[in-house]
Design a protein around this motif. Structure first.
Motif, short mmCIF file in Angstrom:
data_model
loop_
_atom_site.label_atom_id
_atom_site.label_comp_id
_atom_site.label_asym_id
_atom_site.label_seq_id
_atom_site.Cartn_x
_atom_site.Cartn_y
_atom_site.Cartn_z
N VAL A 124 46.62 -33.08 -69.85
CA VAL A 124 47.29 -32.33 -70.86
C VAL A 124 47.01 -30.85 -70.35
O VAL A 124 48.12 -30.02 -70.40
CB VAL A 124 46.34 -32.73 -72.36
CG1 VAL A 124 47.10 -31.53 -73.11
CG2 VAL A 124 46.81 -33.82 -72.67
N GLN A 125 46.00 -30.54 -69.85
CA GLN A 125 45.54 -29.12 -69.25
C GLN A 125 46.40 -28.84 -68.42
O GLN A 125 46.43 -27.67 -68.05
CB GLN A 125 44.09 -29.03 -69.04
CG GLN A 125 43.13 -29.22 -70.25
CD GLN A 125 41.67 -28.83 -69.80
OE1 GLN A 125 41.23 -29.80 -68.80
NE2 GLN A 125 40.83 -28.27 -70.44
N HIS A 126 46.92 -29.62 -67.62
CA HIS A 126 47.64 -29.45 -66.22
C HIS A 126 49.16 -29.34 -66.54
O HIS A 126 49.82 -28.95 -65.67
CB HIS A 126 47.33 -30.29 -65.04
CG HIS A 126 46.10 -30.05 -64.51
ND1 HIS A 126 45.63 -30.99 -63.31
CD2 HIS A 126 44.97 -29.48 -64.84
CE1 HIS A 126 44.46 -30.49 -63.22
NE2 HIS A 126 44.13 -29.71 -63.99
N GLY A 127 49.26 -29.37 -67.78
CA GLY A 127 50.68 -29.15 -68.28
C GLY A 127 51.80 -30.26 -68.28
O GLY A 127 52.89 -30.32 -68.19
N HIS A 128 51.41 -31.62 -67.94
CA HIS A 128 52.14 -32.40 -67.50
C HIS A 128 52.60 -33.45 -68.98
O HIS A 128 53.80 -34.05 -68.82
CB HIS A 128 51.24 -33.73 -67.00
CG HIS A 128 50.79 -33.48 -65.54
ND1 HIS A 128 51.84 -33.06 -64.78
CD2 HIS A 128 49.64 -33.40 -64.95
CE1 HIS A 128 51.05 -32.71 -63.46
NE2 HIS A 128 50.02 -32.91 -63.80
N THR A 130 54.27 -33.46 -73.00
CA THR A 130 54.76 -32.72 -73.93
C THR A 130 54.69 -33.01 -75.27
O THR A 130 54.52 -34.22 -75.45
CB THR A 130 56.60 -32.72 -73.52
OG1 THR A 130 56.90 -33.89 -73.76
CG2 THR A 130 56.68 -32.23 -72.25
N ARG A 134 57.93 -29.97 -76.12
CA ARG A 134 57.59 -28.63 -75.64
C ARG A 134 56.25 -29.03 -75.01
O ARG A 134 55.36 -29.64 -75.36
CB ARG A 134 57.42 -27.77 -76.89
CG ARG A 134 58.50 -27.23 -77.84
CD ARG A 134 58.14 -26.48 -78.87
NE ARG A 134 57.59 -24.93 -78.12
CZ ARG A 134 57.29 -24.09 -78.77
NH1 ARG A 134 57.52 -24.04 -80.34
NH2 ARG A 134 57.06 -22.78 -78.16
N LYS A 135 56.30 -28.32 -73.73
CA LYS A 135 54.86 -28.42 -72.99
C LYS A 135 53.78 -27.86 -73.76
O LYS A 135 54.03 -26.82 -74.28
CB LYS A 135 55.04 -27.69 -71.59
CG LYS A 135 54.02 -27.92 -70.67
CD LYS A 135 54.11 -27.04 -69.31
CE LYS A 135 53.75 -25.41 -69.65
NZ LYS A 135 53.44 -24.77 -68.35
N THR A 136 52.69 -28.59 -73.61
CA THR A 136 51.38 -28.07 -74.35
C THR A 136 50.36 -28.30 -73.28
O THR A 136 50.04 -29.20 -72.54
CB THR A 136 51.18 -28.60 -75.77
OG1 THR A 136 49.87 -28.29 -76.11
CG2 THR A 136 51.03 -30.28 -75.46
N SER A 137 49.26 -27.63 -73.37
CA SER A 137 48.10 -27.61 -72.48
C SER A 137 46.71 -27.52 -73.31
O SER A 137 45.84 -27.10 -72.78
CB SER A 137 48.07 -26.48 -71.50
OG SER A 137 47.98 -25.26 -71.89
N ARG A 152 56.61 -34.19 -68.84
CA ARG A 152 57.58 -33.33 -68.14
C ARG A 152 58.44 -33.89 -67.14
O ARG A 152 57.83 -34.65 -66.48
CB ARG A 152 56.90 -31.95 -68.07
CG ARG A 152 56.15 -31.26 -68.98
CD ARG A 152 55.60 -30.16 -68.47
NE ARG A 152 56.52 -29.09 -67.73
CZ ARG A 152 56.42 -28.21 -66.83
NH1 ARG A 152 55.06 -28.38 -66.16
NH2 ARG A 152 57.35 -27.62 -66.38
N SER A 155 57.15 -33.44 -63.81
CA SER A 155 56.11 -34.20 -63.67
C SER A 155 56.19 -35.49 -63.18
O SER A 155 55.66 -36.20 -62.56
CB SER A 155 54.90 -34.14 -64.94
OG SER A 155 54.53 -32.82 -65.25
#
Length: 213
Positions: A124-128, A130, A134-137, A152, A155
């Motif tokens: 999640v922290q690396h933005g993989h 959604t 919407r992308k969430t980190s 994503r 990803s």
């Protein structure tokens, strides 16, 4: 965003049981708890033979610490979850577990996209991941019934997710989640009930711990 960065096997030894913080490694002979099940520290081996009944406060404290460590939550954030649980309708202990269970990193773990909650947090922290397209980190983002979770498109080109897609057909997910193995996506059907949460936590002891304060 604070997180525990020390040796996680020490946490299992302190609680006296496997918390499965390292995923599949915990199921192998390499697991530290298999070789040293006594508490950590200089006198840990001696403490396993200590006589006497543990006090009520100690039991409550240990249960609270175990819950924190299973879900990878720091003390201040865990206290906030408890306050939110008291403001909801229903049993405070169950409300607390539902809040912890509906964290985004935990949902990613429950879907089988990660071997551990720590790995799910990293995804999640690396933005993989959604949330509702919407992308969430933010690993601590709470999901609700009707939300959708996915990976994503960028990803999906990663080898990790290519291999994951091939293995998802054999994954079993909780009944409050719906998994689309072909698209590596999922929907939140409803909030989990207590019977859906298979963690070895006595939430009533956690409630009693905070009631003393």
């Amino acid at each position: 965003m604070a997180r525990y960065t020390g040796p996680v096997c020490k946490l299992c030894r302190r609680e006296g049981e496997k918390l499965f913080l390292k995923g599949s490694r915990c199921l192998t002979p390499k697991c530290s708890f298999e070789r040293r099940s006594y508490p950590p520290g200089e006198h840990g081996r001696d403490n396993q033979f200590r006589r006497g009944r543990a006090s009520d406060y100690l039991l409550q404290l240990r249960e609270k610490q175990k819950a924190r460590r299973i879900y990878g939550v720091m003390e201040r954030q865990f206290s906030r979850y408890f306050r939110r649980a008291t403001q909801r309708v229903g049993l405070t202990g169950t409300n607390l577990l539902v809040l912890l269970e509906t964290r985004l990193d935990n949902v990613v773990y429950r879907l089988g996209w990660a071997d551990s909650r720590a790995q799910a947090r990293q995804l999640v922290q690396h933005g993989h991941i959604t949330l509702n397209g919407r992308k969430t980190s933010v690993p601590s983002a709470l999901v609700s019934a009707g939300d959708s979770i996915g990976v994503r498109n960028e990803s999906m080109k990663n080898n990790y997710f290519k291999i994951l897609r091939e293995d998802l057909d054999d994954r079993q997910v909780p009944r409050w989640l719906s998994l689309d193995t072909r698209n590596v996506s999922a929907n939140i059907l409803n909030l989990p009930a207590r019977d859906d949460i298979d963690v070895s936590i006595n939430e009533q002891l956690v409630v009693e711990y905070y009631s003393r304060r």
